[in-house]
Design a protein around this motif. Structure first.
Motif, mmCIF file in Angstrom:
data_model
loop_
_atom_site.group_PDB
_atom_site.id
_atom_site.type_symbol
_atom_site.label_atom_id
_atom_site.label_comp_id
_atom_site.label_asym_id
_atom_site.label_seq_id
_atom_site.Cartn_x
_atom_site.Cartn_y
_atom_site.Cartn_z
ATOM 1 N N GLU A 174 8.006 20.140 44.080
ATOM 2 C CA GLU A 174 6.662 19.560 44.651
ATOM 3 C C GLU A 174 5.468 19.689 44.028
ATOM 4 O O GLU A 174 4.438 18.699 44.030
ATOM 5 N N PHE A 175 5.211 20.671 42.871
ATOM 6 C CA PHE A 175 4.334 20.618 41.990
ATOM 7 C C PHE A 175 4.505 19.354 40.931
ATOM 8 O O PHE A 175 3.352 18.675 40.879
ATOM 9 N N GLU A 176 5.531 18.805 40.869
ATOM 10 C CA GLU A 176 5.532 17.619 40.055
ATOM 11 C C GLU A 176 5.321 16.191 40.831
ATOM 12 O O GLU A 176 4.668 15.353 40.248
ATOM 13 N N ARG A 177 5.726 16.511 42.255
ATOM 14 C CA ARG A 177 5.217 15.301 43.069
ATOM 15 C C ARG A 177 3.843 15.104 43.126
ATOM 16 O O ARG A 177 3.241 14.103 43.192
ATOM 17 N N MET A 178 3.210 16.331 43.209
ATOM 18 C CA MET A 178 1.703 16.515 43.565
ATOM 19 C C MET A 178 1.123 15.787 42.188
ATOM 20 O O MET A 178 0.178 15.137 42.110
ATOM 21 N N LEU A 179 1.799 16.084 40.805
ATOM 22 C CA LEU A 179 1.173 15.432 39.620
ATOM 23 C C LEU A 179 1.158 14.149 39.787
ATOM 24 O O LEU A 179 0.284 13.191 39.559
ATOM 25 N N VAL A 180 2.326 13.664 40.253
ATOM 26 C CA VAL A 180 2.393 12.097 40.285
ATOM 27 C C VAL A 180 1.536 11.526 41.205
ATOM 28 O O VAL A 180 1.060 10.458 41.146
ATOM 29 N N ARG A 181 1.257 12.011 42.322
ATOM 30 C CA ARG A 181 0.506 11.581 43.461
ATOM 31 C C ARG A 181 -0.997 11.468 42.899
ATOM 32 O O ARG A 181 -1.689 10.704 43.379
ATOM 33 N N SER A 182 -1.469 12.352 41.944
ATOM 34 C CA SER A 182 -2.740 12.519 41.508
ATOM 35 C C SER A 182 -2.917 11.206 40.426
ATOM 36 O O SER A 182 -3.960 11.203 39.946
ATOM 37 N N GLY A 183 -1.968 10.605 40.110
ATOM 38 C CA GLY A 183 -1.976 9.497 39.182
ATOM 39 C C GLY A 183 -1.485 9.811 37.797
ATOM 40 O O GLY A 183 -1.602 9.070 36.922
ATOM 41 N N ILE A 184 -0.767 10.967 37.670
ATOM 42 C CA ILE A 184 -0.400 11.270 36.363
ATOM 43 C C ILE A 184 1.164 10.699 36.379
ATOM 44 O O ILE A 184 2.024 10.848 37.192
ATOM 45 N N THR A 185 1.429 9.970 35.194
ATOM 46 C CA THR A 185 2.833 9.761 34.854
ATOM 47 C C THR A 185 3.515 10.663 33.973
ATOM 48 O O THR A 185 2.887 11.188 33.161
ATOM 49 N N LEU A 186 4.550 11.278 34.587
ATOM 50 C CA LEU A 186 5.283 12.431 34.189
ATOM 51 C C LEU A 186 6.585 11.937 33.666
ATOM 52 O O LEU A 186 7.401 11.446 34.162
ATOM 53 N N VAL A 187 6.637 12.165 32.189
ATOM 54 C CA VAL A 187 8.265 11.750 31.710
ATOM 55 C C VAL A 187 8.923 13.208 31.082
ATOM 56 O O VAL A 187 7.984 13.704 30.239
ATOM 57 N N LYS A 188 10.171 13.319 31.506
ATOM 58 C CA LYS A 188 10.597 14.576 30.832
ATOM 59 C C LYS A 188 11.803 14.185 30.078
ATOM 60 O O LYS A 188 12.786 13.564 30.464
ATOM 61 N N TYR A 189 11.884 14.821 28.808
ATOM 62 C CA TYR A 189 13.123 14.573 27.860
ATOM 63 C C TYR A 189 13.648 15.895 27.785
ATOM 64 O O TYR A 189 12.921 17.081 27.475
ATOM 65 N N TRP A 190 15.109 15.885 27.617
ATOM 66 C CA TRP A 190 15.760 17.101 27.113
ATOM 67 C C TRP A 190 16.638 16.613 25.855
ATOM 68 O O TRP A 190 17.279 15.757 25.988
ATOM 69 N N PHE A 191 16.305 17.436 24.842
ATOM 70 C CA PHE A 191 16.973 17.117 23.552
ATOM 71 C C PHE A 191 18.244 17.841 23.352
ATOM 72 O O PHE A 191 18.304 19.150 23.620
ATOM 73 N N SER A 192 19.472 17.125 23.208
ATOM 74 C CA SER A 192 20.732 18.038 23.367
ATOM 75 C C SER A 192 21.386 17.812 22.093
ATOM 76 O O SER A 192 21.541 16.798 21.394
ATOM 77 N N ILE A 193 21.986 18.743 21.597
ATOM 78 C CA ILE A 193 22.771 18.856 20.280
ATOM 79 C C ILE A 193 24.140 19.792 20.584
ATOM 80 O O ILE A 193 24.089 20.558 21.343
ATOM 81 N N THR A 194 25.271 19.406 19.766
ATOM 82 C CA THR A 194 26.190 20.274 19.852
ATOM 83 C C THR A 194 26.224 21.734 19.244
ATOM 84 O O THR A 194 25.092 21.855 18.484
ATOM 85 N N ASP A 195 27.139 22.444 19.750
ATOM 86 C CA ASP A 195 26.880 23.654 19.200
ATOM 87 C C ASP A 195 27.133 24.000 17.721
ATOM 88 O O ASP A 195 26.416 24.551 17.023
ATOM 89 N N GLU A 196 28.074 23.142 17.022
ATOM 90 C CA GLU A 196 28.200 23.134 15.637
ATOM 91 C C GLU A 196 26.939 22.610 14.793
ATOM 92 O O GLU A 196 26.503 23.146 13.835
ATOM 93 N N GLU A 197 26.190 21.592 15.623
ATOM 94 C CA GLU A 197 24.873 21.184 14.891
ATOM 95 C C GLU A 197 23.850 21.981 14.996
ATOM 96 O O GLU A 197 23.109 22.309 13.732
ATOM 97 N N GLN A 198 23.942 22.981 16.085
ATOM 98 C CA GLN A 198 22.707 23.982 16.052
ATOM 99 C C GLN A 198 22.987 25.087 15.294
ATOM 100 O O GLN A 198 21.948 25.558 14.285
ATOM 101 N N GLN A 199 24.277 25.358 14.740
ATOM 102 C CA GLN A 199 24.600 26.382 14.004
ATOM 103 C C GLN A 199 24.132 25.865 12.609
ATOM 104 O O GLN A 199 23.612 26.834 11.634
ATOM 105 N N MET A 200 24.501 24.660 12.039
ATOM 106 C CA MET A 200 24.173 24.069 10.991
ATOM 107 C C MET A 200 22.601 24.117 10.703
ATOM 108 O O MET A 200 22.280 24.498 9.612
#
Length: 306
Positions: A174-200
């Motif tokens: 509901e908080f994010e819907r309120m932001l969008v209703r107020s005229g904000i464009t909300l873009v959400k990114y999740w950065f994903s890497i493998t277990d091995e890559e994070q260790q490296m």
């Protein structure tokens, strides 16, 4: 002949400016990372070749020129854009944010990376400390981690109890819907890497004195609690992936591709276009014959060591 010399001089100057721009990108690139030979060998062996350097730079510069157009469009039409960057530690969020903001006006596009909450902030409504950082008309705000700390690090590390986490999951859609209703464009990114890559990448930071500051106790704990973070991510997606503000996953094992893909995708989320610009002309300098420039003491000057 004089005109030819003038044009030649201008060309040389423009080429020097372009080289300086590319040097900035190259400086960022070669600083990632200053590795020991042994770590470098392991990294090279476990990674396929990435995008060729000049191809990457050319595409990055093209996308950054589009970001400038987006910035002008946001400012002209008084739009409000919020971009959230979440994901695994060392997954490349900071590198993407750096390339997005590299050529933008910091008065229009700013990065918000909040420290741990104070005792006073802990007693507030959870979203309260994020609200002052939301954009006004004509602004872009990039959150380097956001209110999703509650369903991630705070939950996994025990800084928030189960009731607080449940309350967050009830409130955030509901908080994010309120932001969008107020005229904000909300873009959400999740950065994903493998277990091995994070260790490296953690190993690279340990062996790179220029990046050791990036390793916090929380980062190191993320290795121990990999599965707990995975479960927290899965529930976060399940309960906060709303149509008004869906999640987008950026595959981050290849840093260069992650940067280009994320910036390209962000540009596609906004219906920006060229906006009117007043023609810029350089005014003539005013000379005052009665003004005499003062000679300043030498000790005020930075020594010319280089």
């Amino acid at each position: 002949m004089n005109e030819l010399k003038t044009n030649s001089g201008a060309k040389d100057w423009l080429e020097a400016e372009l080289e300086d721009t590319l040097d900035e990108d190259y400086e960022l690139e070669i600083s990632e990372p200053a590795l020991s030979l042994e770590i470098a060998k392991i990294y090279k062996k476990s990674h396929p070749p990435s995008i060729e350097r000049m191809t990457y730079f050319r595409e990055l510069l093209r996308l950054q020129s589009e970001l400038i157009k987006l910035q002008s469009w946001v400012a002209y039409h008084k739009k409000k854009l919020v971009v959230i960057f979440e994901g695994r530690d060392s997954a490349g969020k900071g590198g993407v944010i750096k390339r997005i903001t590299q050529r933008l006006n910091p008065r229009i596009a700013r990065v918000v990376a909040l420290p741990a909450p104070t005792e006073r902030e802990k007693s507030q409504w959870y979203f309260q400390r994020y609200v002052p950082h939301l954009p006004a008309g004509g602004e872009i705000v990039l959150f380097d981690r956001s209110w999703y700390n509650r369903s991630g690090v705070e939950r996994v590390m025990g800084f928030a109890n189960s009731d607080q986490v449940e309350e967050f999951f009830r409130d955030v859609p509901e908080f994010e819907r309120m932001l969008v209703r107020s005229g904000i464009t909300l873009v959400k990114y999740w950065f994903s890497i493998t277990d091995e890559e994070q260790q490296m990448r953690f190993l690279m930071r340990i062996h790179d004195p220029m990046k050791q500051w990036k390793l916090s106790p929380m980062d190191l704990q993320s290795r121990v609690r990999w599965e707990q973070y995975t479960k927290a991510k899965e529930e976060t997606f399940a309960r906060t992936n709303i149509k008004e503000a869906p999640w987008f996953i950026v595959e981050g094992n290849d840093k260069k591709r992650a940067r280009l893909n994320c910036i390209d995708h962000l540009l596609q989320q906004m219906p920006y276009e060229d906006v009117p610009h007043e023609e810029i002309t350089l005014p003539e300098r005013v000379f005052n014959p009665s003004y005499e420039r003062q000679v300043l003491p030498r000790e005020l000057y930075v020594p010319q060591k280089y």
